[in-house]
Write a protein that holds these residues in place. Sequence first.
Motif, PDB file in Angstrom:
ATOM      1  N   ARG A   4       0.867  -1.139   0.049  1.00 21.59           N
ATOM      2  CA  ARG A   4       0.100  -0.104  -0.187  1.00 21.59           C
ATOM      3  C   ARG A   4       0.780   1.209  -0.065  1.00 21.59           C
ATOM      4  O   ARG A   4       0.782   2.205  -0.799  1.00 21.59           O
ATOM      5  CB  ARG A   4      -1.041   0.137   1.304  1.00 21.59           C
ATOM      6  N   LEU A   5       1.977   1.385   0.700  1.00 18.86           N
ATOM      7  CA  LEU A   5       2.731   2.452   0.941  1.00 18.86           C
ATOM      8  C   LEU A   5       3.616   2.514  -0.477  1.00 18.86           C
ATOM      9  O   LEU A   5       3.561   3.701  -1.131  1.00 18.86           O
ATOM     10  CB  LEU A   5       3.738   2.219   1.856  1.00 18.86           C
ATOM     11  N   PHE A   6       4.034   1.546  -0.996  1.00 19.74           N
ATOM     12  CA  PHE A   6       4.963   1.555  -2.093  1.00 19.74           C
ATOM     13  C   PHE A   6       4.034   1.794  -3.267  1.00 19.74           C
ATOM     14  O   PHE A   6       4.360   2.607  -4.196  1.00 19.74           O
ATOM     15  CB  PHE A   6       5.367   0.265  -2.420  1.00 19.74           C
ATOM     16  N   GLU A   7       2.827   1.436  -3.353  1.00 16.07           N
ATOM     17  CA  GLU A   7       1.774   1.919  -4.402  1.00 16.07           C
ATOM     18  C   GLU A   7       1.369   3.355  -3.949  1.00 16.07           C
ATOM     19  O   GLU A   7       1.370   4.319  -5.241  1.00 16.07           O
ATOM     20  CB  GLU A   7       0.525   1.316  -4.207  1.00 16.07           C
ATOM     21  N   GLY A   8       1.375   4.040  -3.021  1.00 16.38           N
ATOM     22  CA  GLY A   8       1.325   5.589  -2.865  1.00 16.38           C
ATOM     23  C   GLY A   8       2.568   6.083  -3.449  1.00 16.38           C
ATOM     24  O   GLY A   8       2.557   7.375  -3.844  1.00 16.38           O
ATOM     25  N   TYR A   9       3.711   5.750  -3.107  1.00 15.40           N
ATOM     26  CA  TYR A   9       4.973   6.232  -3.582  1.00 15.40           C
ATOM     27  C   TYR A   9       4.843   6.369  -5.288  1.00 15.40           C
ATOM     28  O   TYR A   9       5.147   7.348  -5.585  1.00 15.40           O
ATOM     29  CB  TYR A   9       6.020   5.441  -3.211  1.00 15.40           C
ATOM     30  N   ASN A  10       4.626   5.098  -5.816  1.00 17.88           N
ATOM     31  CA  ASN A  10       4.490   5.128  -7.169  1.00 17.88           C
ATOM     32  C   ASN A  10       3.338   6.138  -7.892  1.00 17.88           C
ATOM     33  O   ASN A  10       3.560   6.738  -8.957  1.00 17.88           O
ATOM     34  CB  ASN A  10       4.326   3.696  -7.778  1.00 17.88           C
ATOM     35  N   ALA A  11       2.329   6.121  -7.208  1.00 22.16           N
ATOM     36  CA  ALA A  11       1.278   7.182  -7.560  1.00 22.16           C
ATOM     37  C   ALA A  11       1.635   8.532  -7.474  1.00 22.16           C
ATOM     38  O   ALA A  11       1.598   9.369  -8.269  1.00 22.16           O
ATOM     39  CB  ALA A  11       0.125   6.948  -6.475  1.00 22.16           C
ATOM     40  N   PHE A  12       2.669   8.786  -6.405  1.00 18.59           N
ATOM     41  CA  PHE A  12       3.134  10.163  -6.304  1.00 18.59           C
ATOM     42  C   PHE A  12       3.936  10.753  -7.376  1.00 18.59           C
ATOM     43  O   PHE A  12       3.890  11.641  -8.072  1.00 18.59           O
ATOM     44  CB  PHE A  12       3.780  10.281  -5.042  1.00 18.59           C
ATOM     45  N   TYR A  13       4.762   9.708  -7.833  1.00 18.80           N
ATOM     46  CA  TYR A  13       5.672   9.779  -9.026  1.00 18.80           C
ATOM     47  C   TYR A  13       5.079   9.553 -10.305  1.00 18.80           C
ATOM     48  O   TYR A  13       5.807   9.532 -11.188  1.00 18.80           O
ATOM     49  CB  TYR A  13       7.015   9.111  -8.706  1.00 18.80           C
ATOM     50  N   GLU A  14       3.793   9.272 -10.444  1.00 18.45           N
ATOM     51  CA  GLU A  14       3.104   9.016 -11.614  1.00 18.45           C
ATOM     52  C   GLU A  14       3.775   7.904 -12.396  1.00 18.45           C
ATOM     53  O   GLU A  14       4.102   7.887 -13.608  1.00 18.45           O
ATOM     54  CB  GLU A  14       3.040  10.264 -12.322  1.00 18.45           C
ATOM     55  N   HIS A  15       4.053   6.839 -11.529  1.00 20.07           N
ATOM     56  CA  HIS A  15       4.635   5.663 -12.071  1.00 20.07           C
ATOM     57  C   HIS A  15       4.057   4.346 -11.807  1.00 20.07           C
ATOM     58  O   HIS A  15       4.465   3.407 -10.729  1.00 20.07           O
ATOM     59  CB  HIS A  15       6.416   5.424 -11.693  1.00 20.07           C
ATOM     60  N   PRO A  16       2.850   4.157 -12.331  1.00 20.79           N
ATOM     61  CA  PRO A  16       2.227   3.034 -11.873  1.00 20.79           C
ATOM     62  C   PRO A  16       3.027   1.640 -12.523  1.00 20.79           C
ATOM     63  O   PRO A  16       3.768   1.634 -13.262  1.00 20.79           O
ATOM     64  CB  PRO A  16       0.873   3.032 -12.713  1.00 20.79           C
TER      65      PRO A  16
ATOM     66  N   GLY B  58       2.899   0.292  16.404  1.00 21.34           N
ATOM     67  CA  GLY B  58       2.665  -0.968  15.403  1.00 21.34           C
ATOM     68  C   GLY B  58       2.181  -0.985  14.242  1.00 21.34           C
ATOM     69  O   GLY B  58       2.160  -1.830  13.670  1.00 21.34           O
ATOM     70  N   LYS B  59       2.055   0.212  13.659  1.00 22.52           N
ATOM     71  CA  LYS B  59       1.455   0.273  12.302  1.00 22.52           C
ATOM     72  C   LYS B  59       2.483   0.872  11.209  1.00 22.52           C
ATOM     73  O   LYS B  59       3.166   1.753  11.839  1.00 22.52           O
ATOM     74  CB  LYS B  59       0.111   1.273  12.080  1.00 22.52           C
ATOM     75  N   LEU B  60       2.653   0.121  10.268  1.00 18.99           N
ATOM     76  CA  LEU B  60       3.772   0.399   9.301  1.00 18.99           C
ATOM     77  C   LEU B  60       3.301   1.712   8.567  1.00 18.99           C
ATOM     78  O   LEU B  60       2.333   1.694   8.059  1.00 18.99           O
ATOM     79  CB  LEU B  60       3.776  -0.558   8.257  1.00 18.99           C
ATOM     80  N   VAL B  61       4.002   2.780   8.909  1.00 23.18           N
ATOM     81  CA  VAL B  61       3.812   4.159   8.377  1.00 23.18           C
ATOM     82  C   VAL B  61       4.646   4.627   7.345  1.00 23.18           C
ATOM     83  O   VAL B  61       4.607   5.690   6.827  1.00 23.18           O
ATOM     84  CB  VAL B  61       3.494   5.081   9.315  1.00 23.18           C
ATOM     85  N   GLY B  62       5.885   3.826   7.184  1.00 19.68           N
ATOM     86  CA  GLY B  62       6.941   4.430   6.249  1.00 19.68           C
ATOM     87  C   GLY B  62       7.755   3.332   5.581  1.00 19.68           C
ATOM     88  O   GLY B  62       7.844   2.168   6.360  1.00 19.68           O
ATOM     89  N   ILE B  63       8.282   3.463   4.451  1.00 23.48           N
ATOM     90  CA  ILE B  63       9.402   2.523   3.703  1.00 23.48           C
ATOM     91  C   ILE B  63      10.508   3.130   3.271  1.00 23.48           C
ATOM     92  O   ILE B  63      10.396   4.343   2.815  1.00 23.48           O
ATOM     93  CB  ILE B  63       8.430   1.654   2.949  1.00 23.48           C
ATOM     94  N   VAL B  64      11.453   2.414   3.127  1.00 25.48           N
ATOM     95  CA  VAL B  64      12.753   2.985   2.510  1.00 25.48           C
ATOM     96  C   VAL B  64      13.216   1.558   1.882  1.00 25.48           C
ATOM     97  O   VAL B  64      13.288   0.621   2.159  1.00 25.48           O
ATOM     98  CB  VAL B  64      13.766   3.639   3.273  1.00 25.48           C
ATOM     99  N   HIS B  65      13.786   1.800   0.583  1.00 22.07           N
ATOM    100  CA  HIS B  65      14.299   0.660  -0.075  1.00 22.07           C
ATOM    101  C   HIS B  65      15.531   1.193  -0.632  1.00 22.07           C
ATOM    102  O   HIS B  65      15.929   2.620  -1.109  1.00 22.07           O
ATOM    103  CB  HIS B  65      13.466   0.507  -1.613  1.00 22.07           C
ATOM    104  N   PHE B  66      16.588   0.437  -0.609  1.00 18.64           N
ATOM    105  CA  PHE B  66      17.995   0.929  -0.893  1.00 18.64           C
ATOM    106  C   PHE B  66      19.137  -0.010  -1.517  1.00 18.64           C
ATOM    107  O   PHE B  66      18.552  -1.440  -1.291  1.00 18.64           O
ATOM    108  CB  PHE B  66      18.842   1.631   0.327  1.00 18.64           C
ATOM    109  N   LEU B  67      20.103  -0.103  -2.244  1.00 16.64           N
ATOM    110  CA  LEU B  67      20.937  -0.760  -2.600  1.00 16.64           C
ATOM    111  C   LEU B  67      22.327  -0.297  -2.571  1.00 16.64           C
ATOM    112  O   LEU B  67      22.509   0.902  -2.552  1.00 16.64           O
ATOM    113  CB  LEU B  67      20.598  -1.139  -3.954  1.00 16.64           C
ATOM    114  N   VAL B  68      23.373  -1.257  -2.680  1.00 21.51           N
ATOM    115  CA  VAL B  68      24.956  -0.741  -2.858  1.00 21.51           C
ATOM    116  C   VAL B  68      25.551  -0.856  -3.939  1.00 21.51           C
ATOM    117  O   VAL B  68      24.961  -1.982  -4.678  1.00 21.51           O
ATOM    118  CB  VAL B  68      25.830  -1.554  -1.398  1.00 21.51           C
ATOM    119  N   HIS B  69      26.200  -0.021  -4.672  1.00 25.29           N
ATOM    120  CA  HIS B  69      26.824  -0.567  -5.790  1.00 25.29           C
ATOM    121  C   HIS B  69      28.195  -0.010  -5.771  1.00 25.29           C
ATOM    122  O   HIS B  69      28.710   1.063  -4.981  1.00 25.29           O
ATOM    123  CB  HIS B  69      25.944   0.193  -6.958  1.00 25.29           C
TER     124      HIS B  69
END
Length: 144
Positions: free
Chosen positions: A17-29, A57-68
Amino acid sequence: MITIDALAQADRAAWQRLFEGYNAFYEHPMPAEFYDQAWAQFQAGERMHALGAKLDGKLVGIVHFLVHANTTAADVCYLQDLFTDPDARGQGVARALIEAVKQWAAGQGCSRVYWHTKEDNHTARRLYDEVAENRGFIQYVIPL
């Protein structure tokens, strides 16, 4: 109190649900299978990583990251996606997630953490200007 931790299987629906919100914000379905692929990668924790922020106890934020790899210093950590539930904004969730990525990256021996945002994302940029340095780079993209 905000708690930050790796995403557990029980977080799957709230994360999407949060990731869908992120993608909607950036207009990237994204197609459903992309969510499934990303979730599998995050659960494996090898190439891509994810953390979640919980309030009461409620998930209210997400972060995705990687190392390169980096040609001029130690590896770097790219913070790719950051999103806070609109109802939880202004409570330090995004700041806590950025700090958690910073600590994780330092523990991995990374030389820096960096990310991109849209120039007109003024709300996020107020926070980013407090916690990071804008080095003035412009991003160019060639879609494939």
